[in-house]
Design a protein around this motif. Structure first.
Motif, short mmCIF file in Angstrom:
data_model
loop_
_atom_site.label_atom_id
_atom_site.label_comp_id
_atom_site.label_asym_id
_atom_site.label_seq_id
_atom_site.Cartn_x
_atom_site.Cartn_y
_atom_site.Cartn_z
N ARG B 9 0.82 -1.21 0.00
CA ARG B 9 0.00 0.00 0.00
C ARG B 9 0.86 1.26 0.00
O ARG B 9 0.45 2.29 -0.54
CB ARG B 9 -0.93 0.01 1.21
N LEU B 88 0.35 8.10 -6.69
CA LEU B 88 -0.49 6.95 -6.33
C LEU B 88 -0.66 6.10 -7.59
O LEU B 88 -1.12 6.61 -8.62
CB LEU B 88 -1.86 7.42 -5.82
N LEU B 90 -2.48 3.10 -9.40
CA LEU B 90 -3.75 2.39 -9.27
C LEU B 90 -3.85 1.29 -10.31
O LEU B 90 -3.54 1.48 -11.48
CB LEU B 90 -4.91 3.36 -9.47
N GLY B 109 -8.37 -0.82 -7.58
CA GLY B 109 -7.83 -1.23 -6.30
C GLY B 109 -7.57 -0.02 -5.43
O GLY B 109 -7.81 1.12 -5.86
N PRO B 110 -7.05 -0.24 -4.21
CA PRO B 110 -6.83 0.88 -3.29
C PRO B 110 -5.60 1.71 -3.63
O PRO B 110 -5.45 2.82 -3.11
CB PRO B 110 -6.64 0.17 -1.94
N ARG B 113 0.86 3.96 -2.74
CA ARG B 113 1.43 5.31 -2.63
C ARG B 113 2.94 5.17 -2.72
O ARG B 113 3.57 4.63 -1.83
CB ARG B 113 1.03 5.95 -1.32
#
Lengths: 110, 117
Positions: B9, B88, B90, B109-110, B113
Motif C-alpha cells: 500500500r 499513487l 492504481l 484497487g486501493p 502510494r
C-alpha cells in the motif's frame, strides 16, 4: 483532443442541501461516461455508467444524467458521509483508456 | 479477498532501487490496467492488458515495466525512478476491453502510494 472538464473544483454544502456537479466533455465517438467516488488515499469507487444521451441512473441520494455535451451528478439531501472527490471519465470508440476530469471535491458539513 | 487488491500500500524507494508493485483481481475479469494519479492531475492510463496480452502502452518511460502472467495478476516493475514518479499507482480491471463499441466500467484497487527519494 478528447477533453473532460468538471465543475466546480470544490463545493461545500450543508447537510440536506441538494446540488449538482457538472462534467462537460468534448470527444468524438462517446462509448460510455462513468462516475466514480474517491475518498482520500483510496482508489476510485465505481458509481454509474451512462451510454447515451437521455439516460439516467440512480443510487440512494445520487442521480446521474447525460446529454450530448455534459453529464450531471445530482445529490439530494446529502449527508456528511457523501463527502469525497467525485470523478467523471469518458471512453471513446477505438481507445481503451478512460479520460478523466480533474474531479469535484465535495464537502458536506453537519 | 474480494475486488481488486494491491500490495504494497505504501512504498518508499531510492532512485537506484528496483521494486515491484503487485495487483490481483478476484472478479473474473479479462482486462487489467495500470494508472498513475499525481497530485493536482487527472488519472493517467499507463498500460492495458487483455488476457495477458498488452494492448495499449501510453508513452510510458522504460523505467516502468509491466508484467501480466495471467488474467488475475498484474505487476509493475520499477527501476531507476525519478522523484517526479512519486504518485499513487492504481490498478483496475474490467470485464473486457472495449470491443465493438461496448465500453465496460473499470473497478479500481486501493492503490500503492509511491515515494521516490
Amino acid at each position: 483532443e478528447d477533453q473532460v472538464t468538471q465543475s466546480p473544483e470544490a463545493l461545500r454544502l450543508q447537510e440536506g442541501e441538494s446540488s449538482s456537479l457538472n462534467c462537460s466533455y468534448t470527444v468524438s465517438g462517446l462509448r460510455g461516461l462513468f462516475w466514480y467516488r474517491q475518498d482520500p488515499g483510496k482508489g476510485p469507487e465505481f458509481l454509474f455508467t451512462l451510454y447515451s444521451a437521455g439516460e439516467e441512473k440512480e443510487k440512494e441520494r445520487l442521480k446521474a444524467t447525460l446529454t450530448k455535451k455534459e453529464s450531471f451528478l445530482h445529490i439530494t439531501a446529502p449527508k456528511p458521509e457523501d463527502s469525497a472527490t467525485y470523478l467523471c471519465a469518458v471512453q471513446v470508440g477505438g481507445a481503451q483508456k478512460l479520460v478523466f476530469g480533474q474531479g469535484t471535491r465535495l464537502t458536506i458539513n453537519p | 479477498e474480494t475486488g481488486v487488491t494491491q500490495t504494497p500500500r505504501h512504498l518508499v524507494m531510492g532512485m537506484t532501487n528496483k521494486k515491484s508493485l503487485k495487483c490481483e483481481q478476484h472478479l473474473g475479469h479479462n482486462a487489467m490496467y495500470w494508472y498513475k494519479q499525481s497530485a493536482k492531475k487527472p488519472l493517467e492510463l499507463m498500460f492495458v492488458y487483455s488476457l495477458e496480452e498488452r494492448v495499449e502502452n501510453n508513452s510510458v518511460p522504460s523505467r516502468f515495466s509491466p508484467e501480466c502472467p495471467n488474467s488475475s495478476h498484474l505487476f509493475l516493475h520499477l527501476h531507476t525512478l525519478q522523484p517526479e514518479d512519486s504518485a499513487l499507482y492504481l490498478c483496475a480491471s474490467s470485464q473486457d476491453v472495449q470491443r465493438d463499441g461496448r465500453a465496460y466500467e473499470q473497478y479500481f484497487g486501493p492503490g500503492t502510494r509511491l515515494t521516490v527519494t
